[in-house]
Scaffold this motif. Sequence first.
Motif, PDB file in Angstrom:
ATOM      1  N   ALA A  31       0.845  -0.970   0.198  1.00  0.00           N
ATOM      2  CA  ALA A  31      -0.090   0.299   0.172  1.00  0.00           C
ATOM      3  C   ALA A  31       0.997   1.582  -0.267  1.00  0.00           C
ATOM      4  CB  ALA A  31      -0.848   0.323   1.151  1.00  0.00           C
ATOM      5  N   VAL A  32       1.902   1.294   0.598  1.00  0.00           N
ATOM      6  CA  VAL A  32       2.673   2.529   1.121  1.00  0.00           C
ATOM      7  C   VAL A  32       3.520   2.335  -0.870  1.00  0.00           C
ATOM      8  CG1 VAL A  32       5.360   3.533   1.864  1.00  0.00           C
ATOM      9  CG2 VAL A  32       3.394   2.526   3.309  1.00  0.00           C
ATOM     10  N   GLY A  33       4.064   1.401  -1.182  1.00  0.00           N
ATOM     11  CA  GLY A  33       4.899   1.623  -3.039  1.00  0.00           C
ATOM     12  C   GLY A  33       3.794   1.913  -3.348  1.00  0.00           C
ATOM     13  N   ASP A  34       2.353   1.546  -3.099  1.00  0.00           N
ATOM     14  CA  ASP A  34       1.875   2.286  -4.729  1.00  0.00           C
ATOM     15  C   ASP A  34       0.956   3.464  -3.945  1.00  0.00           C
ATOM     16  OD1 ASP A  34       1.188  -0.488  -5.277  1.00  0.00           O
ATOM     17  OD2 ASP A  34      -0.368  -1.040  -4.463  1.00  0.00           O
ATOM     18  N   ARG A  35       1.090   3.810  -2.802  1.00  0.00           N
ATOM     19  CA  ARG A  35       0.735   5.349  -3.171  1.00  0.00           C
ATOM     20  C   ARG A  35       2.175   6.353  -3.174  1.00  0.00           C
ATOM     21  NH1 ARG A  35      -2.312   9.843  -2.783  1.00  0.00           N
ATOM     22  NH2 ARG A  35      -1.327  10.884  -1.254  1.00  0.00           N
ATOM     23  N   ILE A  36       3.579   5.989  -2.905  1.00  0.00           N
ATOM     24  CA  ILE A  36       4.406   6.705  -3.591  1.00  0.00           C
ATOM     25  C   ILE A  36       4.183   6.906  -5.130  1.00  0.00           C
ATOM     26  CG2 ILE A  36       6.720   6.058  -3.842  1.00  0.00           C
ATOM     27  CD1 ILE A  36       7.232   5.653  -1.483  1.00  0.00           C
ATOM     28  N   ALA A  37       4.153   5.211  -5.583  1.00  0.00           N
ATOM     29  CA  ALA A  37       3.668   5.613  -6.840  1.00  0.00           C
ATOM     30  C   ALA A  37       2.896   6.478  -7.550  1.00  0.00           C
ATOM     31  CB  ALA A  37       3.819   4.444  -7.932  1.00  0.00           C
ATOM     32  N   GLU A  38       1.274   6.741  -6.861  1.00  0.00           N
ATOM     33  CA  GLU A  38       0.356   7.417  -7.605  1.00  0.00           C
ATOM     34  C   GLU A  38       1.418   9.067  -6.997  1.00  0.00           C
ATOM     35  OE1 GLU A  38      -3.958   8.503  -5.207  1.00  0.00           O
ATOM     36  OE2 GLU A  38      -2.530   6.428  -4.798  1.00  0.00           O
ATOM     37  N   LEU A  39       1.657   9.281  -6.144  1.00  0.00           N
ATOM     38  CA  LEU A  39       2.118  10.405  -6.330  1.00  0.00           C
ATOM     39  C   LEU A  39       3.383  10.601  -7.457  1.00  0.00           C
ATOM     40  CD1 LEU A  39       2.673  10.689  -2.020  1.00  0.00           C
ATOM     41  CD2 LEU A  39       0.839  11.925  -3.821  1.00  0.00           C
ATOM     42  N   ARG A  40       4.329  10.455  -7.358  1.00  0.00           N
ATOM     43  CA  ARG A  40       5.258  10.832  -8.268  1.00  0.00           C
ATOM     44  C   ARG A  40       4.276  10.755  -9.420  1.00  0.00           C
ATOM     45  NH1 ARG A  40      10.920   7.133  -7.798  1.00  0.00           N
ATOM     46  NH2 ARG A  40      10.810   8.201  -6.046  1.00  0.00           N
TER      47      ARG A  40
END
Length: 90
Positions: A31-40
């Motif tokens: 979930a954290v990785g997905d959030r980072i990718a979304e923000l990028r």
Amino acid sequence: MSYPDETSADELQAIREQRLDVDLEMAAMTAVGDRIAELRRAGICTHGSTQGHRADPDLRPGQLRCTDTCKRVFASDEEWHAAMDAALDM
């Protein structure tokens, strides 16, 4: 480790609980990785990496420069970690 008063059912239950713990931890990290990718993708810097004053002569000891997209200078590790947390909370 086994104890004389334990059964194989106890051991299997412990194994199942450990696997569940791992599954929950992996889900949280995903979930954290997905959030980072979304923000990028949205063009928001998550301050994922920095370099210190030894690698950058323009920095004073203790300062860090974001090596991601924004190149922001942080006064300390604490300030950098706070900025990472704030980016993820957006």
